[in-house]
Design a protein around this motif. Structure first.
Motif, PDB file in Angstrom:
ATOM      1  N   LEU A  11       0.814  -1.218   0.000  1.00 18.51           N
ATOM      2  CA  LEU A  11       0.000   0.000   0.000  1.00 18.51           C
ATOM      3  C   LEU A  11       0.846   1.267   0.000  1.00 18.51           C
ATOM      4  CD1 LEU A  11      -2.664  -1.018   2.675  1.00 18.51           C
ATOM      5  CD2 LEU A  11      -2.934  -0.991   0.194  1.00 18.51           C
ATOM      6  N   ASN A  12       1.931   1.258   0.786  1.00 19.88           N
ATOM      7  CA  ASN A  12       2.703   2.482   0.992  1.00 19.88           C
ATOM      8  C   ASN A  12       3.989   2.574   0.183  1.00 19.88           C
ATOM      9  OD1 ASN A  12       0.924   3.652   2.953  1.00 19.88           O
ATOM     10  ND2 ASN A  12       1.641   2.143   4.403  1.00 19.88           N
ATOM     11  N   ALA A  13       4.424   1.489  -0.407  1.00 21.35           N
ATOM     12  CA  ALA A  13       5.635   1.511  -1.239  1.00 21.35           C
ATOM     13  C   ALA A  13       5.507   0.492  -2.376  1.00 21.35           C
ATOM     14  CB  ALA A  13       6.864   1.216  -0.388  1.00 21.35           C
ATOM     15  N   PRO A  14       4.446   0.609  -3.175  1.00 19.91           N
ATOM     16  CA  PRO A  14       4.201  -0.416  -4.199  1.00 19.91           C
ATOM     17  C   PRO A  14       5.285  -0.491  -5.267  1.00 19.91           C
ATOM     18  CG  PRO A  14       2.729   1.451  -4.517  1.00 19.91           C
ATOM     19  CD  PRO A  14       3.443   1.664  -3.204  1.00 19.91           C
ATOM     20  N   ASP A  15       5.873   0.637  -5.637  1.00 20.42           N
ATOM     21  CA  ASP A  15       6.914   0.610  -6.669  1.00 20.42           C
ATOM     22  C   ASP A  15       8.165  -0.103  -6.167  1.00 20.42           C
ATOM     23  OD1 ASP A  15       5.205   2.031  -8.319  1.00 20.42           O
ATOM     24  OD2 ASP A  15       6.094   3.974  -7.848  1.00 20.42           O
ATOM     25  N   ASP A  51      13.613  -5.272   1.941  1.00 18.54           N
ATOM     26  CA  ASP A  51      13.862  -4.539   3.196  1.00 18.54           C
ATOM     27  C   ASP A  51      13.674  -3.045   2.986  1.00 18.54           C
ATOM     28  OD1 ASP A  51      14.423  -6.869   4.588  1.00 18.54           O
ATOM     29  OD2 ASP A  51      16.612  -6.654   4.394  1.00 18.54           O
ATOM     30  N   TYR A  52      14.160  -2.551   1.853  1.00 18.54           N
ATOM     31  CA  TYR A  52      14.003  -1.127   1.538  1.00 18.54           C
ATOM     32  C   TYR A  52      12.524  -0.779   1.369  1.00 18.54           C
ATOM     33  CZ  TYR A  52      14.395   3.312  -0.910  1.00 18.54           C
ATOM     34  OH  TYR A  52      14.269   4.625  -1.268  1.00 18.54           O
ATOM     35  N   ALA A  53      11.779  -1.621   0.688  1.00 17.07           N
ATOM     36  CA  ALA A  53      10.344  -1.372   0.496  1.00 17.07           C
ATOM     37  C   ALA A  53       9.627  -1.337   1.835  1.00 17.07           C
ATOM     38  CB  ALA A  53       9.735  -2.457  -0.404  1.00 17.07           C
ATOM     39  N   ARG A  54       9.992  -2.253   2.707  1.00 18.30           N
ATOM     40  CA  ARG A  54       9.374  -2.292   4.044  1.00 18.30           C
ATOM     41  C   ARG A  54       9.704  -1.020   4.823  1.00 18.30           C
ATOM     42  NH1 ARG A  54      10.064  -7.728   5.716  1.00 18.30           N
ATOM     43  NH2 ARG A  54      12.208  -7.214   5.318  1.00 18.30           N
ATOM     44  N   ALA A  55      10.958  -0.562   4.736  1.00 23.02           N
ATOM     45  CA  ALA A  55      11.366   0.673   5.423  1.00 23.02           C
ATOM     46  C   ALA A  55      10.642   1.882   4.835  1.00 23.02           C
ATOM     47  CB  ALA A  55      12.881   0.858   5.324  1.00 23.02           C
ATOM     48  N   GLN A  56      10.534   1.922   3.518  1.00 20.87           N
ATOM     49  CA  GLN A  56       9.810   3.024   2.873  1.00 20.87           C
ATOM     50  C   GLN A  56       8.345   3.027   3.299  1.00 20.87           C
ATOM     51  OE1 GLN A  56      12.166   5.195   1.996  1.00 20.87           O
ATOM     52  NE2 GLN A  56      11.011   5.636   0.166  1.00 20.87           N
ATOM     53  N   ALA A  57       7.753   1.858   3.381  1.00 21.53           N
ATOM     54  CA  ALA A  57       6.350   1.753   3.785  1.00 21.53           C
ATOM     55  C   ALA A  57       6.160   2.273   5.203  1.00 21.53           C
ATOM     56  CB  ALA A  57       5.876   0.311   3.679  1.00 21.53           C
ATOM     57  N   THR A  58       7.073   1.903   6.085  1.00 20.19           N
ATOM     58  CA  THR A  58       6.992   2.372   7.468  1.00 20.19           C
ATOM     59  C   THR A  58       7.146   3.880   7.525  1.00 20.19           C
ATOM     60  OG1 THR A  58       7.857   0.281   8.289  1.00 20.19           O
ATOM     61  CG2 THR A  58       8.040   2.168   9.760  1.00 20.19           C
ATOM     62  N   THR A  59       8.074   4.408   6.752  1.00 15.10           N
ATOM     63  CA  THR A  59       8.289   5.857   6.709  1.00 15.10           C
ATOM     64  C   THR A  59       7.027   6.568   6.224  1.00 15.10           C
ATOM     65  OG1 THR A  59      10.652   5.587   6.325  1.00 15.10           O
ATOM     66  CG2 THR A  59       9.679   7.688   5.666  1.00 15.10           C
ATOM     67  N   GLN A  60       6.434   6.070   5.155  1.00 16.32           N
ATOM     68  CA  GLN A  60       5.219   6.682   4.615  1.00 16.32           C
ATOM     69  C   GLN A  60       4.077   6.619   5.628  1.00 16.32           C
ATOM     70  OE1 GLN A  60       4.908   8.548   2.170  1.00 16.32           O
ATOM     71  NE2 GLN A  60       6.622   8.079   0.858  1.00 16.32           N
ATOM     72  N   LYS A  61       3.952   5.480   6.282  1.00 17.05           N
ATOM     73  CA  LYS A  61       2.894   5.310   7.276  1.00 17.05           C
ATOM     74  C   LYS A  61       3.093   6.292   8.432  1.00 17.05           C
ATOM     75  CE  LYS A  61       0.743   1.708  10.062  1.00 17.05           C
ATOM     76  NZ  LYS A  61       0.816   0.303  10.462  1.00 17.05           N
ATOM     77  N   ASN A  62       4.331   6.413   8.901  1.00 13.87           N
ATOM     78  CA  ASN A  62       4.621   7.351   9.987  1.00 13.87           C
ATOM     79  C   ASN A  62       4.403   8.798   9.559  1.00 13.87           C
ATOM     80  OD1 ASN A  62       5.260   5.246  11.692  1.00 13.87           O
ATOM     81  ND2 ASN A  62       7.460   5.402  11.367  1.00 13.87           N
ATOM     82  N   ARG A  63       4.751   9.101   8.321  1.00 14.40           N
ATOM     83  CA  ARG A  63       4.540  10.455   7.808  1.00 14.40           C
ATOM     84  C   ARG A  63       3.047  10.789   7.778  1.00 14.40           C
ATOM     85  NH1 ARG A  63       7.780  10.609   3.101  1.00 14.40           N
ATOM     86  NH2 ARG A  63       9.446  11.259   4.483  1.00 14.40           N
ATOM     87  N   LYS A  64       2.238   9.839   7.336  1.00 12.05           N
ATOM     88  CA  LYS A  64       0.788  10.057   7.298  1.00 12.05           C
ATOM     89  C   LYS A  64       0.231  10.239   8.705  1.00 12.05           C
ATOM     90  CE  LYS A  64       0.058   7.480   3.038  1.00 12.05           C
ATOM     91  NZ  LYS A  64      -0.486   6.262   2.443  1.00 12.05           N
TER      92      LYS A  64
END
Length: 85
Positions: A11-15, A51-64
């Motif tokens: 959802l947060n880092a699909p690319d 791992d990068y996608a998971r980190a990006q997803a967490t970052t996006q979720k926290n930003r939201k």
């Protein structure tokens, strides 16, 4: 890759997740061709990308979450100002 997919990466880092999935598919293809060195290299890259996608997803979720909190704080401040006047 499966952990990232099951998390919020889809959802947060699909690319970023798609890149990891692509490399995993390439690794499986290389393995089926018995090109084990290439398969291992691609599998390692897929793992790092996941791992990068998971980190990006967490970052996006926290930003939201932070943006939502800022909006809520702003609304609360406005209500406090109205009540004190």
């Amino acid at each position: 890759v499966a952990d990232a997919r099951e998390g919020s990466a889809n959802l947060n880092a699909p690319d970023d997740l798609a890149i990891a999935q692509g490399k995993l598919a390439q690794a499986k293809e290389a393995f089926s061709r018995q090109n084990y060195e290439e398969a291992a290299r691609l599998a390692d890259q897929a793992s790092v990308d996941a791992d990068y996608a998971r980190a990006q997803a967490t970052t996006q979720k926290n930003r939201k979450t932070a943006e939502d909190m800022k909006r809520n704080i702003g609304t609360l401040r406005q209500e406090i100002e109205r009540m004190t006047k």
